[in-house]
Design an enzyme around this catalytic site. Sequence first.
Site, PDB file in Angstrom:
ATOM      1  N   GLU A  88       0.823  -1.198   0.000  1.00  0.00           N
ATOM      2  CA  GLU A  88       0.000   0.000   0.000  1.00  0.00           C
ATOM      3  C   GLU A  88       0.864   1.257   0.000  1.00  0.00           C
ATOM      4  O   GLU A  88       1.818   1.379   0.754  1.00  0.00           O
ATOM      5  CB  GLU A  88      -0.976   0.008   1.177  1.00  0.00           C
ATOM      6  CG  GLU A  88      -0.371  -0.121   2.544  1.00  0.00           C
ATOM      7  CD  GLU A  88      -1.439  -0.261   3.629  1.00  0.00           C
ATOM      8  OE1 GLU A  88      -2.501  -0.857   3.380  1.00  0.00           O
ATOM      9  OE2 GLU A  88      -1.190   0.239   4.745  1.00  0.00           O
ATOM     10  N   CYS A  89       0.525   2.152  -0.910  1.00  0.00           N
ATOM     11  CA  CYS A  89       1.158   3.459  -1.058  1.00  0.00           C
ATOM     12  C   CYS A  89       2.679   3.320  -1.201  1.00  0.00           C
ATOM     13  O   CYS A  89       3.167   2.872  -2.217  1.00  0.00           O
ATOM     14  CB  CYS A  89       0.774   4.376   0.100  1.00  0.00           C
ATOM     15  SG  CYS A  89       0.959   6.135  -0.309  1.00  0.00           S
ATOM     16  N   GLY A  90       3.458   3.677  -0.177  1.00  0.00           N
ATOM     17  CA  GLY A  90       4.905   3.574  -0.286  1.00  0.00           C
ATOM     18  C   GLY A  90       5.377   2.170  -0.596  1.00  0.00           C
ATOM     19  O   GLY A  90       6.379   1.983  -1.296  1.00  0.00           O
TER      20      GLY A  90
END
Length: 429
Positions: free
Chosen positions: A317-319
């Site tokens: 998720e994300c990073g």
Amino acid sequence: MSCKALLLSAIASGQGKTTVTAALARKLARDGQRVRVFKTGPDFIDPLLLAAASGSNVDVLDLWMCTEAQCHALLAEAARECDYLLIEGVMGLYDGMPSSADLARHFGVPVLAVLDCSAMVGTALAIARGLRDHGRLPWAGMLANRVASPGHADMIRACGTPELPVVGHLPRQAESLPERHLGLHLPSELPDLAARLDALADALQLDDAVLAALPVFTPPAMPLPPLAPLLAGKTIAIARDAAFAFLYAANLRTLTGMGATLAFFSPLADEAIPADADALWLPGGYPELHAATLAGNRRWQHSVQAFAASGKPLWAECGGMMALTESLTDTDGQSHAMAGVLPGSVRMGKKLAALGSQGWPTAAGELRGHTFHYSSFDTPLAPLAHCQRKDGRAGGEAVYRHGSVQASYFHAYFASNPAAAAALFLPPC
């Protein structure tokens, strides 16, 4: 048991809520009080700093993302084990649906208004009165922040009344808690954090009589039902370091509550994924600040490439998703090779690309969470699904599937739907 409780809020972001909450938590803890702190709304960094200040774990409270029942259970549990319960609000007191004011009203927690008084005196009390009366909230008083001098503090205090007391003040700080594009710096990046927190606690001036007069907070016990053992016997590897630091405490509890064993490792230290892992979670964080290191860490890269090729479940998720792409271009225009598990590239922007609460409709129901990022992902992959914004507007985050890898800018709050969270770490049926 019961305790004293406060919700610290303001007219807007940038008034110094986190600094004042950290200073108050530190001061109370040093005085021998047992302190528990919560953060309103989706947030990863403030809870880490508030935990360092208070000496206790910090959870987030959000009536939509966390659900009312979970908020109630967390507050009831904390009230049984602390002398002071502090809740830091999000944005302005009445901002958001639900807002910090909604939470204060729902649970009967008095509001302490933190106001930047660097350019005003009596007007601050008028603002505090408006904040109190607009929603007819339980009220504790006002704390003046960024006060210029002892004389300035005396003038503000003289404007207070018994019904609208000035609880204290914090002088303007030459150096406090540094910020950047996603918020405050991580505690691990501030070797002098303890000294900074002690300095804030020393500078904070409080009217002990006002705090002593706070009503007793005794929420009724409301334990949550036990979680189903959906992950019993599973070992989940989790990246955790300065590049992958965005972890809700509730997410870890949810995984262990469903029977999972958690195995942490550090891509920044070039550590390989634990060999006995059945699934992998790459949470968000700051890979853009450590892109050169991640690009050079071959052991980590080969490890995640092999894991993805094995067909075991991987949630990024994300990073975490950014670190799996072919390349990451930072704000200086430098391109860094990432793990290459996901086709496409990520580029950092100078403006916020997305922010807000969202829900992911899954086969097990809606999994709630939020998004907050400055980068964009250019990929040939077609989205598997799209999240839905809480306010109903279009433009929710895409969720991608590539082999056994699922990835998105969406930060999931696992406790909102444990069954949907468990599915991220199990082979598809």
